[in-house]
Enzyme design. Structure first.
Site, PDB file in Angstrom:
ATOM      1  N   LYS A 123       0.829  -1.215   0.000  1.00  0.00           N
ATOM      2  CA  LYS A 123       0.000   0.000   0.000  1.00  0.00           C
ATOM      3  C   LYS A 123       0.857   1.256   0.000  1.00  0.00           C
ATOM      4  CE  LYS A 123      -4.429  -1.399   1.901  1.00  0.00           C
ATOM      5  NZ  LYS A 123      -5.422  -1.184   2.946  1.00  0.00           N
ATOM      6  N   LYS A 206      -4.896  -9.511  -7.428  1.00  0.00           N
ATOM      7  CA  LYS A 206      -6.075  -9.702  -6.578  1.00  0.00           C
ATOM      8  C   LYS A 206      -7.218  -8.791  -7.031  1.00  0.00           C
ATOM      9  CE  LYS A 206      -6.329  -7.882  -2.472  1.00  0.00           C
ATOM     10  NZ  LYS A 206      -6.125  -7.469  -1.070  1.00  0.00           N
ATOM     11  N   LYS A 209     -11.155  -3.446  -4.488  1.00  0.00           N
ATOM     12  CA  LYS A 209     -11.992  -2.258  -4.663  1.00  0.00           C
ATOM     13  C   LYS A 209     -11.155  -1.052  -5.066  1.00  0.00           C
ATOM     14  CE  LYS A 209     -12.504  -2.920   0.272  1.00  0.00           C
ATOM     15  NZ  LYS A 209     -13.428  -3.474   1.205  1.00  0.00           N
TER      16      LYS A 209
HETATM   17  P1  TYM Z   1     -10.618  -5.945   3.482  1.00  0.00           P
HETATM   18  O1  TYM Z   1     -11.620  -4.925   3.809  1.00  0.00           O
HETATM   19  O2  TYM Z   1      -9.544  -5.624   2.510  1.00  0.00           O
HETATM   20  O3  TYM Z   1     -11.316  -7.258   3.004  1.00  0.00           O
HETATM   21  C1  TYM Z   1     -12.331  -7.865   3.779  1.00  0.00           C
HETATM   22  C2  TYM Z   1     -12.270  -9.375   3.645  1.00  0.00           C
HETATM   23  O4  TYM Z   1     -12.382  -9.741   2.272  1.00  0.00           O
HETATM   24  C3  TYM Z   1     -11.286 -10.565   1.912  1.00  0.00           C
HETATM   25  N1  TYM Z   1     -10.930 -10.273   0.529  1.00  0.00           N
HETATM   26  C4  TYM Z   1     -10.781 -11.204  -0.408  1.00  0.00           C
HETATM   27  N2  TYM Z   1     -10.925 -12.538  -0.369  1.00  0.00           N
HETATM   28  C5  TYM Z   1     -10.720 -13.203  -1.512  1.00  0.00           C
HETATM   29  N3  TYM Z   1     -10.375 -12.605  -2.687  1.00  0.00           N
HETATM   30  C6  TYM Z   1     -10.222 -11.269  -2.772  1.00  0.00           C
HETATM   31  N4  TYM Z   1      -9.905 -10.694  -3.899  1.00  0.00           N
HETATM   32  C7  TYM Z   1     -10.424 -10.510  -1.583  1.00  0.00           C
HETATM   33  N5  TYM Z   1     -10.368  -9.178  -1.317  1.00  0.00           N
HETATM   34  C8  TYM Z   1     -10.672  -9.063  -0.008  1.00  0.00           C
HETATM   35  C9  TYM Z   1     -10.177 -10.194   2.873  1.00  0.00           C
HETATM   36  O5  TYM Z   1      -9.224 -11.217   2.998  1.00  0.00           O
HETATM   37  C10 TYM Z   1     -10.938  -9.967   4.147  1.00  0.00           C
HETATM   38  O6  TYM Z   1     -11.197 -11.180   4.801  1.00  0.00           O
HETATM   39  N6  TYM Z   1      -7.562  -5.829   7.410  1.00  0.00           N
HETATM   40  C11 TYM Z   1      -8.828  -6.328   6.938  1.00  0.00           C
HETATM   41  C12 TYM Z   1     -10.010  -5.862   7.748  1.00  0.00           C
HETATM   42  C13 TYM Z   1      -9.918  -6.164   9.208  1.00  0.00           C
HETATM   43  C14 TYM Z   1     -10.065  -7.435   9.813  1.00  0.00           C
HETATM   44  C15 TYM Z   1      -9.946  -7.202  11.205  1.00  0.00           C
HETATM   45  C16 TYM Z   1     -10.280  -8.715   9.312  1.00  0.00           C
HETATM   46  C17 TYM Z   1      -9.719  -5.266  10.200  1.00  0.00           C
HETATM   47  N7  TYM Z   1      -9.739  -5.907  11.400  1.00  0.00           N
HETATM   48  C18 TYM Z   1     -10.032  -8.256  12.084  1.00  0.00           C
HETATM   49  C19 TYM Z   1     -10.368  -9.750  10.213  1.00  0.00           C
HETATM   50  C20 TYM Z   1     -10.247  -9.528  11.590  1.00  0.00           C
HETATM   51  C21 TYM Z   1      -9.039  -5.823   5.512  1.00  0.00           C
HETATM   52  O7  TYM Z   1      -8.492  -4.833   5.097  1.00  0.00           O
HETATM   53  O8  TYM Z   1      -9.939  -6.497   4.818  1.00  0.00           O
END
Ligand code: TYM
Length: 347
Positions: A123, A206, A209
């Site tokens: 990032k 990947k 968004k």
């Molecule tokens: P975030 O918001 O980027 O994504 C949320 C969830 O979606 C999954 N994900 C994907 N899975 C498969 N293929 C993809 N292309 C894909 N894009 C996103 C992510 O793996 C995630 O499970 N840091 C985390 C948010 C967070 C969190 C937490 C998660 C904050 N605190 C505590 C678990 C526990 C994040 O940025 O996810």
């Protein structure tokens, strides 16, 4: 100092996971996370799901849009099958235990650990002097999200694995430093065919968004026609589908579409290949487009309906926050006690 022995059995099973409400939810979020959140809820395990707005602001967010996207994400969760009566659904900033514990974890986590986080490196890119301090500290807040509930299991996509490993390291160091067996060593739950959904324009990247190309992803807000068009235009190679899944090894675009099909249909990639072995994309893509529309459109429709009543969404989040706070508050108060803070108002 006594060596704490980690006995995960000592901790009641509890699931926690989060999604950033920055930008709309994608098919990657849905298949990699949300759909599996619903499955966990339906298995009857205690489930706590959080829209991590405090994480979202580690990069600039327009305030009005952030508020809107948080509501939209909440509507997406409910439309996808999260029942706010059974799961706890809330936005992070309403439960202050998260940031309080995050600060404490900033003192537990080591600079070296944080510096190795690949998501930060990705990032920040070449811009690392100019990104927010919050972006660097992000994984400590994530550890706090999880451990404020003593969550034992965290369903996530593959991209979050390293952050969960850091969470485990923080829990272990805290337990060790203070001679307690207070935090569980949380297990990541990364399972199913779609733990890493790739871009529809480039099967080596990947689905995200933040990708500048809207064609690269399916958004939870896309209508049937848009979903169908995006899938029909997805990048592929000229070969027909192989006879076995091994034949997909060097075909990232084809593998991605097979994995998406499998995850949408609750099948394994091998079952999909068994059904479509030898098929051309001219056959497979329309079948996938129909399947995606059949599975996603009802969610989009319901999400749009729920968005008509923002006050109701806010009420659901408030209620969820109250329930979340009831779990996290005593845990974080106990942490203050363990680390030697005077907390007279709780005595
Ligand atoms: P975030 O918001 O980027 O994504 C949320 C969830 O979606 C999954 N994900 C994907 N899975 C498969 N293929 C993809 N292309 C894909 N894009 C996103 C992510 O793996 C995630 O499970 N840091 C985390 C948010 C967070 C969190 C937490 C998660 C904050 N605190 C505590 C678990 C526990 C994040 O940025 O996810």
């Amino acid at each position: 100092m006594a060596e704490p022995v980690q006995t995960p059995q000592a901790f009641a099973p509890r699931i926690f996971s989060g999604i950033q409400p920055s930008g709309g939810l994608t098919l990657g979020n849905y298949l990699g996370a949300l759909k599996r959140f619903v499955q966990k809820q339906d298995e009857g395990i205690e489930t706590v799901y959080c829209l991590v707005d405090m994480h979202a602001i580690t990069v600039w967010q327009d305030p009005a849009r952030l508020r809107q996207q948080t509501r939209e994400a909440a509507a997406g969760f409910i439309a996808a099958g999260i029942d706010p009566a059974r799961s706890i659904l809330f936005n992070q900033s309403q439960v202050s235990a998260h940031v309080e514990l995050a600060w404490i974890f900033n003192t537990v986590a080591r600079m070296g650990w944080m510096s190795r986080m690949t998501q930060f490196k990705d990032k920040a890119g070449k811009n690392s002097e100019n990104v927010s301090l919050g972006l660097f500290a992000y994984p400590a807040l994530m550890a706090a999200d999880i451990l404020a509930y003593k969550a034992t299991h965290v369903p996530v996509g593959e991209d979050q694995k390293q952050h969960i490993e850091l969470t485990r390291d923080i829990a272990a160091k805290f337990n060790n430093d203070y001679g307690v067996n207070f935090f569980p060593i949380t297990e990541p739950v990364i399972e199913g065919a779609a733990t890493r959904v790739m871009s529809l324009r480039d099967g080596t990247k990947k689905m995200s968004k933040s990708d500048p190309s809207d064609q690269s992803r399916i958004n939870l807000t896309d209508d049937a026609d848009t979903i169908s068009k995006k899938i029909r235009k997805a990048k592929t190679d000229p070969e027909p589908l192989p006879e076995t899944v091994d034949g997909l090894a060097d075909r990232p675009d084809a593998r991605n579409l097979v994995n998406i099909y499998a995850a949408l249909a609750d099948m394994t990639p091998a079952q999909v290949i068994a059904e479509y072995a030898g098929a051309q994309f001219g056959t497979f893509k329309p079948a996938l487009a129909d399947l995606a529309v059949a599975k996603m459109s009802p969610i989009t429709t319901e999400m749009t309906r729920l968005m008509q009543d923002e006050a109701e969404i806010d009420r659901i989040l408030a209620k969820g926050a109250e329930r979340a706070d009831a779990i996290a508050r005593p845990i974080v108060d106990e942490v203050y006690d363990i680390i030697g803070m005077i907390r007279s108002r709780y005595r």
